[in-house]
Design an enzyme around this catalytic site. Structure first.
Site, short mmCIF file in Angstrom:
data_model
loop_
_atom_site.label_atom_id
_atom_site.label_comp_id
_atom_site.label_asym_id
_atom_site.label_seq_id
_atom_site.Cartn_x
_atom_site.Cartn_y
_atom_site.Cartn_z
NE ARG A 192 -3.99 -2.05 2.08
CZ ARG A 192 -5.01 -2.15 2.92
NH1 ARG A 192 -5.22 -1.19 3.80
NH2 ARG A 192 -5.82 -3.18 2.86
CG ASP A 197 -14.27 4.95 8.21
OD1 ASP A 197 -14.81 3.84 8.41
OD2 ASP A 197 -13.06 5.09 7.97
C1 LIG Z 1 -13.80 -3.38 7.90
S1 LIG Z 1 -14.47 -1.76 7.93
C2 LIG Z 1 -16.04 -2.06 8.70
C3 LIG Z 1 -17.18 -1.39 7.97
C4 LIG Z 1 -18.57 -1.69 8.52
N1 LIG Z 1 -18.70 -1.29 9.87
C5 LIG Z 1 -18.91 -3.15 8.35
O1 LIG Z 1 -18.93 -3.91 9.32
O2 LIG Z 1 -19.17 -3.58 7.22
C6 LIG Z 1 -13.55 -0.98 9.26
C7 LIG Z 1 -13.58 0.53 9.20
O3 LIG Z 1 -13.08 1.03 10.45
C8 LIG Z 1 -12.41 2.25 10.17
N2 LIG Z 1 -11.50 2.60 11.28
C9 LIG Z 1 -10.36 1.97 11.64
N3 LIG Z 1 -9.78 2.61 12.67
C10 LIG Z 1 -10.58 3.65 12.98
C11 LIG Z 1 -10.51 4.70 13.95
N4 LIG Z 1 -9.50 4.81 14.83
N5 LIG Z 1 -11.51 5.62 13.97
C12 LIG Z 1 -12.54 5.53 13.09
N6 LIG Z 1 -12.66 4.58 12.15
C13 LIG Z 1 -11.69 3.64 12.09
C14 LIG Z 1 -11.68 1.97 8.86
O4 LIG Z 1 -11.35 3.15 8.17
C15 LIG Z 1 -12.70 1.10 8.11
O5 LIG Z 1 -13.46 1.83 7.19
#
Ligand SMILES: C[S@@+](CC[C@H](N)C(=O)[O-])C[C@H]1O[C@@H](n2cnc3c(N)ncnc32)[C@H](O)[C@@H]1O
Length: 289
Positions: free
Chosen positions: A47, A158
């Site tokens: 990445r 997010d």
């Molecule tokens: C795998 S996705 C989950 C999406 C959705 N909640 C689902 O279950 O389908 C995880 C998300 O968490 C976000 N994320 C990770 N660390 C974070 C943080 N410290 N604060 C806010 N969002 C975060 C990432 O950017 C990502 O979009």
């Protein structure tokens, strides 16, 4: 085995030393709470290699220097966006939407509540590209007719600014329907418009959702309590202290009787006292005694 790894590293376009890997993962952890173990080295490399090319850098050591410099501000934002895992889909783990529908119906028919507070607040924390909050909004529109006259808002947050942009646009590929279970396919169909081979979320559904960039590790701006919080498939990226502290903060932010939904592999070993497990990765905040 070590020889194989060394050979692989030699073939890489940019050298990534252990020290640089640890510096980058340490920075990611302090900025986001995300833990990148040794097994994520290839992911981090691929990445960020793209980014090094874009910036015309020759090595990861130059990239680390950039992150230490005064211009780091903008670049840390890029680093954060690059390391997030954004996999999501509409109506993922559909049993959560069954429980949500039931919860919302019962709130809307609660005469005491409707006398004092005809509003509903739901938070999709770690909403990725928007499929989760739009699934919530679609359920509200299509399955809970009794909420029509209520003030309902879904906050979608997010860390990743690219995801917030995609979610705000509300445009998805038609293959988004793949794998959706039961009547949720029809519910999604009712809440989108097909245009030029893509799906546009209908305005009435879009209007329920408000996207905002928010790092869950930072302060939260919410002034009032929430009826439901979805934080699914986010906690798995964090270490236990971060996980425990976040779940306690969710418990504090919920209304008594409010619901917390976590991802399928995120059952809590240490849960706040006031949360009771009522279904698969589904918790309710106990009403005050
Ligand atoms: C795998 S996705 C989950 C999406 C959705 N909640 C689902 O279950 O389908 C995880 C998300 O968490 C976000 N994320 C990770 N660390 C974070 C943080 N410290 N604060 C806010 N969002 C975060 C990432 O950017 C990502 O979009």
């Amino acid at each position: 085995m070590n020889q194989v790894i060394q050979n692989m590293e030699k073939q890489r376009e940019f050298a990534l030393t252990q020290r640089e890997f640890e510096k980058l993962t340490g920075l990611v952890h302090s900025l986001t709470g995300i833990v990148l173990g040794e097994h994520k080295k290839d992911m981090l490399y691929s990445r960020l290699a793209r980014r090094l090319r874009q910036l015309g850098l020759q090595s990861f050591s130059q990239y680390c220097e950039l992150l230490d410099s005064r211009q780091a501000g903008e670049e840390t934002g890029f680093l954060v966006n690059a390391v997030t895992t954004n996999l999501t889909k509409f109506f993922r783990e559909s049993h959560h939407f069954d429980s949500l529908t039931e919860h919302l119906r019962s709130l809307s028919m609660n005469t005491e509540r409707s006398k004092i507070n005809r509003s509903i607040r739901i938070w999709s924390a770690g909403c990725s590209s928007g499929e989760e909050p739009y699934s919530i909004a679609s359920v509200i529109n299509s399955s809970v007719a009794t909420l029509k006259a209520w003030d309902v808002k879904v906050l979608a947050t997010d860390l990743d600014t690219n995801m917030i942009r995609t979610g705000s646009e509300g445009i998805y590929k038609t293959n988004s329907f793949e794998g959706i279970e039961g009547n949720y396919r029809q519910i999604l169909e009712d809440n989108v418009r097909r245009k030029n081979d893509v799906l546009h979320i209908k305005e009435m559904t879009k209007n329920l959702v408000h996207f905002k960039q928010l790092n869950l590790l930072h302060d939260w701006p919410m002034q009032r309590k929430y009826d439901a919080i979805f934080c699914r498939n986010v906690l798995i990226y964090f270490d236990n202290p971060t996980k425990n502290s976040l779940v306690q903060r969710y418990a504090n932010l919920l209304q008594p009787g409010g619901m917390l939904f976590l991802g399928h592999s995120e059952s809590l070993h240490q849960k706040p006292e006031e949360l009771r497990l009522i279904g698969k990765t589904t918790y309710i905040k106990e009403e005050a005694a």
